[in-house]
Design a protein around this motif. Sequence first.
Motif, PDB file in Angstrom:
ATOM      1  N   ALA A   1     106.424  -0.054 -48.048  1.00 14.35           N
ATOM      2  CA  ALA A   1     107.308   0.290 -49.497  1.00 14.35           C
ATOM      3  C   ALA A   1     106.599   0.872 -50.588  1.00 14.35           C
ATOM      4  N   SER A   2     105.429   0.484 -50.801  1.00 15.56           N
ATOM      5  CA  SER A   2     104.776   0.580 -52.042  1.00 15.56           C
ATOM      6  C   SER A   2     104.375   2.070 -51.764  1.00 15.56           C
ATOM      7  N   VAL A   3     103.903   2.448 -50.663  1.00 11.62           N
ATOM      8  CA  VAL A   3     103.271   3.942 -50.276  1.00 11.62           C
ATOM      9  C   VAL A   3     104.587   4.832 -50.491  1.00 11.62           C
ATOM     10  N   ASN A   4     105.661   4.334 -50.040  1.00 10.06           N
ATOM     11  CA  ASN A   4     106.823   5.417 -50.411  1.00 10.06           C
ATOM     12  C   ASN A   4     107.022   5.418 -51.744  1.00 10.06           C
ATOM     13  N   ALA A   5     107.089   4.321 -52.448  1.00 13.02           N
ATOM     14  CA  ALA A   5     107.465   4.529 -53.945  1.00 13.02           C
ATOM     15  C   ALA A   5     106.341   5.254 -54.687  1.00 13.02           C
ATOM     16  N   TYR A   6     104.957   4.932 -54.283  1.00 14.81           N
ATOM     17  CA  TYR A   6     103.946   5.827 -55.003  1.00 14.81           C
ATOM     18  C   TYR A   6     104.372   7.303 -54.666  1.00 14.81           C
ATOM     19  N   LEU A   7     104.426   7.725 -53.410  1.00 11.75           N
ATOM     20  CA  LEU A   7     104.484   8.971 -53.274  1.00 11.75           C
ATOM     21  C   LEU A   7     105.719   9.939 -53.903  1.00 11.75           C
TER      22      LEU A   7
ATOM     23  N   TYR B   1      93.839  15.307 -52.276  1.00  7.36           N
ATOM     24  CA  TYR B   1      94.817  15.780 -51.510  1.00  7.36           C
ATOM     25  C   TYR B   1      94.466  15.317 -49.943  1.00  7.36           C
ATOM     26  N   ASP B   2      93.240  15.489 -49.425  1.00  8.93           N
ATOM     27  CA  ASP B   2      92.933  14.946 -48.199  1.00  8.93           C
ATOM     28  C   ASP B   2      93.078  13.508 -47.872  1.00  8.93           C
ATOM     29  N   ARG B   3      92.697  12.698 -48.949  1.00  5.26           N
ATOM     30  CA  ARG B   3      92.794  11.262 -49.166  1.00  5.26           C
ATOM     31  C   ARG B   3      94.375  10.858 -49.162  1.00  5.26           C
ATOM     32  N   LEU B   4      95.048  11.569 -49.885  1.00  8.83           N
ATOM     33  CA  LEU B   4      96.667  11.250 -49.718  1.00  8.83           C
ATOM     34  C   LEU B   4      97.058  11.441 -48.417  1.00  8.83           C
ATOM     35  N   ILE B   5      96.560  12.609 -47.671  1.00  8.35           N
ATOM     36  CA  ILE B   5      97.088  12.970 -46.434  1.00  8.35           C
ATOM     37  C   ILE B   5      96.813  11.994 -45.321  1.00  8.35           C
ATOM     38  N   GLU B   6      95.876  11.144 -45.613  1.00  5.20           N
ATOM     39  CA  GLU B   6      95.386  10.121 -44.657  1.00  5.20           C
ATOM     40  C   GLU B   6      96.168   9.200 -44.890  1.00  5.20           C
ATOM     41  N   VAL B   7      96.654   8.484 -46.212  1.00  4.47           N
ATOM     42  CA  VAL B   7      97.275   7.645 -46.256  1.00  4.47           C
ATOM     43  C   VAL B   7      98.829   7.735 -45.666  1.00  4.47           C
ATOM     44  N   VAL B   8      99.377   9.012 -46.176  1.00  4.48           N
ATOM     45  CA  VAL B   8     100.591   9.398 -45.854  1.00  4.48           C
ATOM     46  C   VAL B   8     100.941   9.289 -44.227  1.00  4.48           C
ATOM     47  N   GLU B   9      99.596   9.930 -43.437  1.00  6.03           N
ATOM     48  CA  GLU B   9      99.931   9.989 -41.763  1.00  6.03           C
ATOM     49  C   GLU B   9      99.823   8.603 -41.421  1.00  6.03           C
TER      50      GLU B   9
ATOM     51  N   ASP C   1      92.875  -2.725 -45.793  1.00  4.52           N
ATOM     52  CA  ASP C   1      94.154  -1.760 -45.607  1.00  4.52           C
ATOM     53  C   ASP C   1      94.422  -1.656 -47.100  1.00  4.52           C
ATOM     54  N   ILE C   2      94.994  -2.781 -47.573  1.00  2.00           N
ATOM     55  CA  ILE C   2      95.931  -2.698 -48.869  1.00  2.00           C
ATOM     56  C   ILE C   2      94.901  -2.225 -49.988  1.00  2.00           C
ATOM     57  N   ASN C   3      93.718  -2.829 -49.851  1.00  5.23           N
ATOM     58  CA  ASN C   3      92.800  -2.540 -51.007  1.00  5.23           C
ATOM     59  C   ASN C   3      92.300  -1.010 -50.910  1.00  5.23           C
TER      60      ASN C   3
ATOM     61  N   LEU D   1      92.791   4.129 -53.993  1.00  2.00           N
ATOM     62  CA  LEU D   1      93.050   5.582 -53.889  1.00  2.00           C
ATOM     63  C   LEU D   1      94.110   5.785 -55.116  1.00  2.00           C
ATOM     64  N   PHE D   2      95.280   5.004 -55.155  1.00  2.00           N
ATOM     65  CA  PHE D   2      96.257   5.287 -56.006  1.00  2.00           C
ATOM     66  C   PHE D   2      95.692   5.081 -57.506  1.00  2.00           C
ATOM     67  N   ASP D   3      94.931   4.058 -57.812  1.00  2.00           N
ATOM     68  CA  ASP D   3      94.417   3.792 -59.197  1.00  2.00           C
ATOM     69  C   ASP D   3      93.549   4.756 -59.405  1.00  2.00           C
ATOM     70  N   GLU D   4      92.726   5.748 -58.701  1.00  2.00           N
ATOM     71  CA  GLU D   4      91.881   6.666 -58.995  1.00  2.00           C
ATOM     72  C   GLU D   4      92.455   7.754 -59.307  1.00  2.00           C
ATOM     73  N   ILE D   5      93.752   8.020 -58.614  1.00  2.00           N
ATOM     74  CA  ILE D   5      94.537   9.177 -58.906  1.00  2.00           C
ATOM     75  C   ILE D   5      95.330   9.131 -60.446  1.00  2.00           C
ATOM     76  N   ASP D   6      95.594   7.626 -60.636  1.00  2.00           N
ATOM     77  CA  ASP D   6      96.156   7.691 -62.026  1.00  2.00           C
ATOM     78  C   ASP D   6      95.213   7.767 -63.119  1.00  2.00           C
ATOM     79  N   ALA D   7      94.205   7.597 -62.834  1.00  2.00           N
ATOM     80  CA  ALA D   7      93.165   7.585 -63.799  1.00  2.00           C
ATOM     81  C   ALA D   7      92.772   9.271 -63.870  1.00  2.00           C
ATOM     82  N   TRP D   8      92.777   9.775 -62.855  1.00  2.00           N
ATOM     83  CA  TRP D   8      92.438  11.364 -62.865  1.00  2.00           C
ATOM     84  C   TRP D   8      93.479  11.955 -63.316  1.00  2.00           C
TER      85      TRP D   8
END
Length: 389
Positions: free
Chosen positions: A202-208, A258-266, A317-319, A324-331
Amino acid sequence: MTSERIAGSEDAAKRLSATSLREFLDPITDTDKTRRYRRYRRSVSRDEIALPGLVRYALKLVGLSSFGPGEKVAWWVNFLFQGRQCELAFEKFGLRLYIEIVDNDEADVIKVGNKIVKKLGSSMRAVESLVLAPAAPGLFHDGKATVVNQHMSLRRSYEYFRNRASSPFLIEDEVKHLENGGTTFQSGKRLMQMNSFHDLVASVNAYLSLLEHILVLALPFQSFNPSKDSLEKFIGSRWGDKYGQVFDLTRKDDKRYYDRLIEVVERWRNTYSHGGFEKGHGSSVYLHYEGIGAIPVGLSSATERVGIFFMPATDEDINHVFKLFDEIDAWFTDERMHFAMEWITSGLHVRFDPEFRAELVEAMESPERFSEYVEYTAYLDDRTANMDY
């Protein structure tokens, strides 16, 4: 807004004059009389008339003038209905209808009020079919649209599920059936892992969804020109296509995230969502109609589905996902997205018209100037919301 009518208005005016608004006539202009008569006030709910500006435009099409703004009133229209002096006013606390009371018959004036509201509601359908729908593609092309800023609510949704996934707990009713003894702890731990998995998905869906929303809101800050690139098409595209248009995949960091997000999404998300832009008649995007104002329009998007996979989510898995999401937010606070994120986190809506985009270019000449621009725009929005004219 100018007084120029939109294409289709003439046909709508003819239909309204012959049907739902044929009994709406010019008001009595004797100011002494209009001040003397007793009035019945009826509040008009959003369920009855969702878009007050649309009714105002319909009345304008049949020759009734609107006035305003005034103190705590955005506009008002005076008219005569079945011999009664009436006024429709869009006030701070909603749309109000004022009707002359004849012979002290308040029961009768209530019936008249209900009839007026019903006819006003019917008038919107003619405007929608003959004016709004045909004009919508051209308005998108010209950038005469505002995207509603849902950043705060989408962010809260993500943080809610993230907190649950990061701090799994057992629901008492779910473990009452577990056997006592050595299996209770293991069964409880398994259930906690399952809860974490569902919350992680649910959190991955919400973040995307949040990410897609940010990418749409950031467009005017990235030299996006809706007359060359379709705003409607961009909103309906998948998150990866949005990402690729806002960022440069030939740049190292852009491609790496982008590549790291793809991994999480898949792994954790089996279908795509579209950033809070609802299917059907929604309120995510407003088109700017001449003489009417900003009207919400629905956009088609893919249906959200969350994959149900019966596998636990480990702490690793969770961490990994949230790191990744925290890194993107900072980026996103780097120099390319800094101005966009300052605007987005302020909660202000985002326009796409040429005037707004030109103002952004000027404001982004310095961080100080941009902050002043955000603050002034927020002040104007607050003043409009409070109808402090």
